[in-house]
Write a protein that holds these residues in place. Structure first.
Motif, mmCIF file in Angstrom:
data_model
loop_
_atom_site.group_PDB
_atom_site.id
_atom_site.type_symbol
_atom_site.label_atom_id
_atom_site.label_comp_id
_atom_site.label_asym_id
_atom_site.label_seq_id
_atom_site.Cartn_x
_atom_site.Cartn_y
_atom_site.Cartn_z
ATOM 1 N N MET A 2 2.550 1.911 -3.495
ATOM 2 C CA MET A 2 1.632 2.482 -4.478
ATOM 3 C C MET A 2 1.243 3.911 -4.113
ATOM 4 O O MET A 2 1.137 4.785 -4.983
ATOM 5 C CB MET A 2 0.390 1.597 -4.603
ATOM 6 C CG MET A 2 0.689 0.185 -5.090
ATOM 7 S SD MET A 2 1.545 0.133 -6.687
ATOM 8 C CE MET A 2 0.173 0.451 -7.802
ATOM 9 N N LEU A 40 -1.003 -5.749 -5.136
ATOM 10 C CA LEU A 40 -1.092 -4.364 -5.593
ATOM 11 C C LEU A 40 0.092 -3.954 -6.458
ATOM 12 O O LEU A 40 -0.050 -3.131 -7.364
ATOM 13 C CB LEU A 40 -1.204 -3.414 -4.389
ATOM 14 C CG LEU A 40 -2.432 -3.582 -3.497
ATOM 15 C CD1 LEU A 40 -2.456 -2.498 -2.429
ATOM 16 C CD2 LEU A 40 -3.719 -3.564 -4.312
ATOM 17 N N GLU A 45 0.834 -1.204 0.000
ATOM 18 C CA GLU A 45 0.000 0.000 0.000
ATOM 19 C C GLU A 45 0.871 1.257 0.000
ATOM 20 O O GLU A 45 0.596 2.225 -0.714
ATOM 21 C CB GLU A 45 -0.920 0.010 1.233
ATOM 22 C CG GLU A 45 -1.917 -1.132 1.299
ATOM 23 C CD GLU A 45 -3.212 -0.829 0.563
ATOM 24 O OE1 GLU A 45 -3.352 0.295 0.028
ATOM 25 O OE2 GLU A 45 -4.083 -1.722 0.519
ATOM 26 N N VAL A 78 -5.692 1.092 -7.947
ATOM 27 C CA VAL A 78 -5.302 0.348 -6.744
ATOM 28 C C VAL A 78 -6.528 -0.249 -6.061
ATOM 29 O O VAL A 78 -6.515 -1.410 -5.627
ATOM 30 C CB VAL A 78 -4.522 1.265 -5.775
ATOM 31 C CG1 VAL A 78 -4.233 0.540 -4.459
ATOM 32 C CG2 VAL A 78 -3.218 1.731 -6.419
#
Length: 221
Positions: free
Chosen positions: A129, A173, A126, A163
């Motif tokens: 990204m 992801l 996370e 995403v």
């Protein structure tokens, strides 16, 4: 310390280069490995000339070396040894958590006498990204694994919606298992923007590619 960056043209190698530069490394060269005939990048299937144009957009010179999978390590080592003669002391790599990749990197760098630098290693998906998007990088999907994503994902930009949709599908992801690959076309380390003008969808076995056949560099601002 002068360094080269192992370069695929995608988001992970680009973000690793960005982090390394912010941490004080002088990235002097991008090292890109090509297919045996020298026409395409071995990792993402991009045409060699697209990656060379990307290098121009970033403003860091690129060295491209053709290799089969069997000759890959030898060609990679020869390229790095030549860079060592020019004062390169470290190599930057964009791996996140594939241990077999890290083991290969550390062994090869040890044998060559250069320092391996993995700025993304152990990073949360996370966070990777989020940083990519918030830093202002523009990346588009150029390859998808057929059992993970359909051809409609090709050409899509990486943004918050992208995403969210990956998260909903339960897909890594960052695409660390090869679910998708990207080409970065702009960002904070780019002096010019790479503009895609023409492309076509091409099937190659288990992967569908966006074959970029027309492009240009555009002045920013």
């Amino acid at each position: 310390m002068k360094a080269f960056c192992s370069w695929s043209g995608g988001k992970d190698s680009c973000l690793a280069c960005y982090r390394a530069m912010r941490e004080g490394l002088e990235v002097c060269c991008l090292l890109n490995m090509l297919s045996e005939d020298g026409s395409r990048a071995r990792s993402h299937g991009l045409r060699a000339e697209v990656l060379m144009a990307q290098s121009e957009a970033v403003g860091i010179p690129m060295i491209q070396r053709a290799a089969s999978w069997e000759s890959y390590e030898g060609e990679f080592k020869r390229a790095v040894l030549a860079l060592k003669e020019e004062g390169i002391e470290a190599g930057v790599f964009g791996d996140i958590d594939l241990i077999e990749h890290r083991e290969w990197i550390e062994r090869v760098c040890r044998e060559l006498g250069v320092k391996p630098v993995l700025p993304l290693w152990g990073s949360d998906r996370e966070e990777v990204m989020e940083e990519l998007i918030s830093a202002g990088f523009e990346a588009v999907v150029v390859a998808v694994r057929k059992d993970a994503l359909g051809p409609e994902w090709l050409g899509r930009g990486i943004d918050d919606r992208f995403v969210d949709e990956l998260r909903g599908k339960g897909i890594d992801l960052c695409g660390e298992e090869g679910e998708y690959h990207t080409l970065v076309i702009d960002g904070p380390i780019f002096s010019r923007r790479l503009v895609i003008e023409r492309a076509e969808i091409v099937d190659r076995g288990e992967v569908t590619f966006l074959d970029i056949t027309g492009f240009k560099l555009e002045t920013k601002g």
